[in-house]
Design a protein around this motif. Sequence first.
Motif, short mmCIF file in Angstrom:
data_model
loop_
_atom_site.label_atom_id
_atom_site.label_comp_id
_atom_site.label_asym_id
_atom_site.label_seq_id
_atom_site.Cartn_x
_atom_site.Cartn_y
_atom_site.Cartn_z
N ILE A 56 0.85 -1.18 0.00
CA ILE A 56 0.00 0.00 0.00
C ILE A 56 0.89 1.24 0.00
O ILE A 56 1.41 1.64 1.04
N PRO A 57 1.11 1.86 -1.14
CA PRO A 57 1.94 3.08 -1.17
C PRO A 57 1.24 4.24 -0.48
O PRO A 57 0.01 4.26 -0.34
N THR A 58 2.02 5.21 -0.07
CA THR A 58 1.44 6.41 0.54
C THR A 58 0.87 7.35 -0.50
O THR A 58 0.06 8.22 -0.17
N SER A 59 1.27 7.20 -1.76
CA SER A 59 0.81 8.07 -2.83
C SER A 59 0.96 7.33 -4.15
O SER A 59 1.39 6.17 -4.18
N GLY A 60 0.62 7.98 -5.23
CA GLY A 60 0.82 7.39 -6.55
C GLY A 60 -0.33 6.54 -7.04
O GLY A 60 -0.13 5.56 -7.76
N TYR A 61 -1.58 6.93 -6.72
CA TYR A 61 -2.74 6.17 -7.17
C TYR A 61 -3.31 6.69 -8.48
O TYR A 61 -4.30 6.16 -8.98
N ASP A 62 -2.71 7.74 -9.02
CA ASP A 62 -3.07 8.14 -10.37
C ASP A 62 -2.64 7.03 -11.31
O ASP A 62 -1.70 6.28 -11.06
N LYS A 63 -3.35 6.88 -12.42
CA LYS A 63 -3.15 5.72 -13.28
C LYS A 63 -1.83 5.79 -14.05
O LYS A 63 -1.28 4.76 -14.43
N LYS A 64 -1.32 7.00 -14.26
CA LYS A 64 -0.01 7.15 -14.89
C LYS A 64 1.07 6.52 -14.02
O LYS A 64 1.93 5.77 -14.52
N THR A 65 1.02 6.77 -12.72
CA THR A 65 2.01 6.21 -11.80
C THR A 65 1.81 4.71 -11.61
O THR A 65 2.77 3.94 -11.59
N LEU A 66 0.55 4.26 -11.48
CA LEU A 66 0.29 2.82 -11.36
C LEU A 66 0.81 2.08 -12.58
O LEU A 66 1.36 0.97 -12.47
N ALA A 67 0.65 2.68 -13.77
CA ALA A 67 1.16 2.05 -14.99
C ALA A 67 2.68 1.96 -14.94
O ALA A 67 3.27 0.97 -15.41
N GLN A 68 3.33 2.96 -14.38
CA GLN A 68 4.79 2.91 -14.24
C GLN A 68 5.20 1.77 -13.31
O GLN A 68 6.21 1.10 -13.54
N ASP A 69 4.41 1.53 -12.26
CA ASP A 69 4.69 0.42 -11.35
C ASP A 69 4.58 -0.92 -12.09
O ASP A 69 5.43 -1.80 -11.94
N ILE A 70 3.52 -1.10 -12.88
CA ILE A 70 3.33 -2.35 -13.61
C ILE A 70 4.41 -2.51 -14.67
O ILE A 70 4.93 -3.62 -14.88
N HIS A 71 4.77 -1.43 -15.31
CA HIS A 71 5.87 -1.46 -16.29
C HIS A 71 7.17 -1.89 -15.62
O HIS A 71 7.93 -2.71 -16.18
N ALA A 72 7.43 -1.37 -14.43
CA ALA A 72 8.64 -1.77 -13.70
C ALA A 72 8.59 -3.24 -13.34
O ALA A 72 9.61 -3.93 -13.38
N MET A 73 7.41 -3.76 -12.99
CA MET A 73 7.26 -5.19 -12.72
C MET A 73 7.59 -6.01 -13.95
O MET A 73 8.33 -7.01 -13.88
N VAL A 74 7.05 -5.61 -15.09
CA VAL A 74 7.31 -6.34 -16.34
C VAL A 74 8.80 -6.37 -16.65
O VAL A 74 9.36 -7.43 -16.99
N HIS A 75 9.47 -5.25 -16.53
CA HIS A 75 10.91 -5.19 -16.80
C HIS A 75 11.71 -5.98 -15.77
O HIS A 75 12.70 -6.64 -16.12
N ALA A 76 11.29 -5.93 -14.51
CA ALA A 76 12.00 -6.69 -13.48
C ALA A 76 11.90 -8.20 -13.74
O ALA A 76 12.80 -8.95 -13.36
N LEU A 77 10.85 -8.62 -14.40
CA LEU A 77 10.67 -10.04 -14.74
C LEU A 77 11.39 -10.41 -16.03
O LEU A 77 11.37 -11.58 -16.43
N GLY A 78 12.02 -9.44 -16.67
CA GLY A 78 12.82 -9.72 -17.86
C GLY A 78 12.08 -9.59 -19.18
O GLY A 78 12.60 -10.00 -20.22
N TYR A 79 10.89 -9.00 -19.16
CA TYR A 79 10.12 -8.84 -20.39
C TYR A 79 10.14 -7.39 -20.84
O TYR A 79 10.27 -6.47 -20.03
N ARG A 80 9.96 -7.18 -22.13
CA ARG A 80 9.88 -5.82 -22.65
C ARG A 80 8.54 -5.60 -23.34
O ARG A 80 7.78 -4.73 -22.95
N ARG A 81 8.23 -6.41 -24.34
CA ARG A 81 6.97 -6.25 -25.05
C ARG A 81 5.87 -7.06 -24.36
O ARG A 81 6.12 -8.18 -23.89
N VAL A 82 4.67 -6.51 -24.32
CA VAL A 82 3.55 -7.19 -23.68
C VAL A 82 2.27 -6.94 -24.47
O VAL A 82 2.20 -6.06 -25.33
N LYS A 83 1.24 -7.74 -24.15
CA LYS A 83 -0.12 -7.49 -24.56
C LYS A 83 -0.89 -7.17 -23.29
O LYS A 83 -0.75 -7.88 -22.29
N LEU A 84 -1.71 -6.13 -23.32
CA LEU A 84 -2.38 -5.64 -22.12
C LEU A 84 -3.87 -5.89 -22.18
O LEU A 84 -4.50 -5.75 -23.23
N VAL A 85 -4.45 -6.24 -21.02
CA VAL A 85 -5.88 -6.37 -20.86
C VAL A 85 -6.24 -5.69 -19.54
O VAL A 85 -5.65 -5.99 -18.51
#
Length: 324
Positions: free
Chosen positions: A108-137
């Motif tokens: 539970i972050p103290t801030s960053g619930y705007d969708k731009k920031t949440l997307a950056q978090d998910i993007h960081a997760m994808v890169h941390a797992l070693g992936y670059r290209r994705v399909k999103l749903v």
Amino acid sequence: MNAFLHTMRRAAGALLAAAALQPFAHAANAPQPAVAASAIQSHTIDANGVQVHYLQAGQASANTDATPVVLLHGYTETSHMWQPLMTRLAGERVVLAPDLPGAGGSAIPTSGYDKKTLAQDIHAMVHALGYRRVKLVGHDIGLMVAYAYAAQYPDEVDSIVLMDAFLPGVGDWQKVWLLRDKWHFNFYGDTPEKLVRGRERIFFEHFWNDFAADPARSVSDADRRYYSAQYARNGRMRAGFEYFHAFPQDAQDFAAFAKTPLTMPMLVLTGERASGTFLIDQAKLVATDVHGVVVPGAGHWLMEEAPDATMTQLVRFIDAPSAN
């Protein structure tokens, strides 16, 4: 703010909680899974300074278009909602379903619930797992995060699916059908938190029942118990309210994103008794390759109200070869 300070600010308030993988109940008309639910694994990873819990299934195959799929849930739900779809998709590709920061087993972050920031978090997760290209749903709040992801990283997204809600800041978004109940967009702060404490399910029943074409065909009782318990954990309701509290910022961000239309294939799935054609019309304002489908007789909860029709559309679109 530099990256270090951003990470420290978000991580400072993080509360990590273990999230057990729960079984799901198949709808009577749901298609048969490609892999067993037991093949879905539960993991946690550091992403952008936030501990993100995610479900993973499948593995890449050299014989198919194996671009990983990222599934993003909406409000009142968690990654748990995607388990039936994960078993369908996970034959020859990796499928990832994270809990959005603040929900499920994620911190539970103290801030960053705007969708731009949440997307950056998910993007960081994808890169941390070693992936670059994705399909999103994405469904509901998740579709907003999916759009923000594609808008910020268009060269890393092969395709995107938006499922029944709307895009803040795009077109005449204030008049969307679901906004007849928009009181909950401003329902945040100490008093709302106290009012719903111990009554989480009562609060969520409004969404599960009123946004469904038929409450009896909406989210199952077992899942209602599960989600209510998940959000009842300390800090989760506050975090959920923050998804809506951030809409004014989202509207500004999305209006700016829309100036550069997305070019990857986009599927928009909506419920006939929910957003209807509104989201499809919005999508055509932000993307150039839009295919819209209104699911007959369905409300907002497409995965629960019309699992067969919804998953058939999703699998067909996701399994289509990537243009790149």
